[in-house]
Design an enzyme around this catalytic site. Structure first.
Site, PDB file in Angstrom:
ATOM      1  N   SER A   6       0.851  -1.196   0.000  1.00  0.00           N
ATOM      2  CA  SER A   6       0.000   0.000   0.000  1.00  0.00           C
ATOM      3  C   SER A   6       0.882   1.240   0.000  1.00  0.00           C
ATOM      4  CB  SER A   6      -0.941  -0.012   1.202  1.00  0.00           C
ATOM      5  OG  SER A   6      -0.228  -0.287   2.385  1.00  0.00           O
ATOM      6  N   GLU A   8       1.169   5.460   0.893  1.00  0.00           N
ATOM      7  CA  GLU A   8       0.613   6.593   1.642  1.00  0.00           C
ATOM      8  C   GLU A   8       0.967   7.939   1.005  1.00  0.00           C
ATOM      9  OE1 GLU A   8       0.802   6.337   5.953  1.00  0.00           O
ATOM     10  OE2 GLU A   8       1.515   8.412   6.019  1.00  0.00           O
ATOM     11  N   THR A  39      -3.058  10.935   4.564  1.00  0.00           N
ATOM     12  CA  THR A  39      -2.923  11.358   5.961  1.00  0.00           C
ATOM     13  C   THR A  39      -3.898  12.488   6.296  1.00  0.00           C
ATOM     14  OG1 THR A  39      -1.171  12.935   5.472  1.00  0.00           O
ATOM     15  CG2 THR A  39      -0.485  10.697   6.048  1.00  0.00           C
ATOM     16  N   ALA A  42      -4.379  16.027  12.438  1.00  0.00           N
ATOM     17  CA  ALA A  42      -5.238  15.967  13.616  1.00  0.00           C
ATOM     18  C   ALA A  42      -5.596  17.387  14.022  1.00  0.00           C
ATOM     19  CB  ALA A  42      -4.514  15.256  14.752  1.00  0.00           C
ATOM     20  N   HIS A  67      -6.924   8.561   6.528  1.00  0.00           N
ATOM     21  CA  HIS A  67      -6.511   8.537   7.936  1.00  0.00           C
ATOM     22  C   HIS A  67      -7.489   9.448   8.666  1.00  0.00           C
ATOM     23  CE1 HIS A  67      -2.037   7.378   7.149  1.00  0.00           C
ATOM     24  NE2 HIS A  67      -2.832   6.893   6.210  1.00  0.00           N
ATOM     25  N   ASP A  99      -1.509  13.660  16.481  1.00  0.00           N
ATOM     26  CA  ASP A  99      -0.784  14.624  17.312  1.00  0.00           C
ATOM     27  C   ASP A  99      -1.322  15.984  16.933  1.00  0.00           C
ATOM     28  OD1 ASP A  99       1.095  12.849  18.553  1.00  0.00           O
ATOM     29  OD2 ASP A  99       2.045  12.671  16.589  1.00  0.00           O
ATOM     30  N   LYS A 154      -6.684  -1.759  20.751  1.00  0.00           N
ATOM     31  CA  LYS A 154      -7.217  -1.167  19.510  1.00  0.00           C
ATOM     32  C   LYS A 154      -7.690  -2.265  18.562  1.00  0.00           C
ATOM     33  CE  LYS A 154      -3.329   1.331  18.536  1.00  0.00           C
ATOM     34  NZ  LYS A 154      -2.454   2.380  17.945  1.00  0.00           N
ATOM     35  N   PHE A 205      12.454  14.644  11.410  1.00  0.00           N
ATOM     36  CA  PHE A 205      11.172  13.961  11.549  1.00  0.00           C
ATOM     37  C   PHE A 205      11.305  12.773  12.513  1.00  0.00           C
ATOM     38  CE2 PHE A 205       7.617  11.442   9.508  1.00  0.00           C
ATOM     39  CZ  PHE A 205       6.624  12.277   9.994  1.00  0.00           C
ATOM     40  N   HIS A 255       3.751  -1.226   3.755  1.00  0.00           N
ATOM     41  CA  HIS A 255       3.075   0.056   3.530  1.00  0.00           C
ATOM     42  C   HIS A 255       4.180   1.085   3.296  1.00  0.00           C
ATOM     43  CE1 HIS A 255      -0.073   3.117   4.111  1.00  0.00           C
ATOM     44  NE2 HIS A 255       0.788   3.781   4.862  1.00  0.00           N
TER      45      HIS A 255
END
Ligand code: FAD
Length: 274
Positions: A6, A8, A39, A42, A67, A99, A154, A205, A255
């Protein structure tokens, strides 16, 4: 079963970035991934952008997983987004705590487990849900064992599988899988793989998300200085070999964090599929 691959993306901010992503997506789609994921900032910072890219990807006939996290949003806002995805035929999702970006105030972060429960409560089995896993352990986790326990919670709440934070040390993944199994986790955990293209960005990062760059790798990559070509060449060889080790060791797929680039992910996947 054949391995699952996959890709992203992050939602581009500029019209040029959006246009480029269409080309990148078309080229990566030729590799026949199981799905793309997009993505989410948040706190809702990319709410519309993420949704637009997701719906566009779906409309192009591709499988896509948005996401999602609560951030500071209320249940109504999040449910409306989930229903928009469902109504558009989107049937995957990556459920996260996220975050909250600095400057957005003291928002209570809602654990990913609660989002999984929320999605299951409102949409039943409609979505195939992924959650995040951390072979090198999440920076906020009280302990190694607790982090695995929260991952299990989860998955027990209804997530189907997990995708890991990126890592450069295959042993971290294999020990983690072993410990997850001992803790009673029997759902697939897909390694998330970050290509190495820009060492300065990667180092920054990695500090923020708690991903370890082994000392020897830091030394080697920083030793290339401004020689970007050598960083890219070595990075590609190293990450391809990491993927090979993971697949040979039983990883159920990979991924890729594409960073919205076709290369080096395309070359790496072609090498893996040889
Ligand atoms: P959770 O699973 O909720 O866990 C967060 C922390 O809380 C962990 O330290 C855990 O040990 C701890 N914890 C969990 N439950 C409890 C409990 N009951 N009591 C006490 N502590 C607990 N971020 C974004 O902002 N947008 C994205 O699109 C995004 N995509 C990602 C995709 C992948 C595959 C991965 C691996 C990460 C992604 N992230 C993204 C980063 C992620 O949001 C952060 O790592 C975030 O800090 C944790 O999210 P989570 O879903 O793992 O949180």
């Amino acid at each position: 079963m054949s391995p699952r691959f996959s890709f992203e993306f992050f939602p581009p901010k500029t019209p040029a970035g959006k246009e480029k992503l269409q080309t990148v997506r078309a080229e990566l789609a030729e590799l026949d991934p199981s799905f793309f994921s997009v993505t989410y900032g948040a706190g809702g910072s990319t709410r519309d952008n993420t949704k637009n890219i997701v719906l566009e990807t779906k409309a192009a006939g591709l499988s896509v997983a948005p996401h999602l996290s609560f951030g500071g949003d209320d249940e109504e806002t999040v449910l409306s987004l989930i229903n928009d995805y469902k109504n558009a035929g989107v049937d995957r999702m990556v459920a996260l705590r996220g975050d909250v970006p600095s400057g957005m105030g003291a928002t209570r972060l809602i654990y990913a487990r609660e989002l999984v429960e929320f999605v299951r409560k409102h949409t039943g089995d409609h979505f195939e849900i992924e959650v995040a896993a951390y072979p090198e352990i999440h920076p906020d986790a009280p302990s190694y064992a607790k982090d695995i326990d929260y991952l299990k919670q989860k998955l027990d709440a209804g997530a189907n599988s997990a995708i890991t934070q990126y890592f450069f040390n295959a042993d971290a993944y294999f020990y983690f899988l072993e410990d997850c199994e001992k803790a009673g986790i029997d759902k697939p955990i897909y390694p998330g793989i970050m290509p190495i293209t820009n060492f300065t960005n990667l180092a920054r990062f990695s500090r923020n998300c708690g991903a370890d760059i082994p000392r020897w790798l830091t030394q080697k990559l920083s030793g290339y200085g401004d020689d970007q070509e050598s960083v890219t060449k070595f990075g590609e060889e190293f990450v391809t070999e990491l993927c090979q080790i993971l697949m040979e060791g039983g990883a159920p797929g990979i991924h890729f964090y594409t960073m919205n680039q076709v290369e080096p992910v395309k070359r790496m996947l072609q090498e893996l599929q040889r």
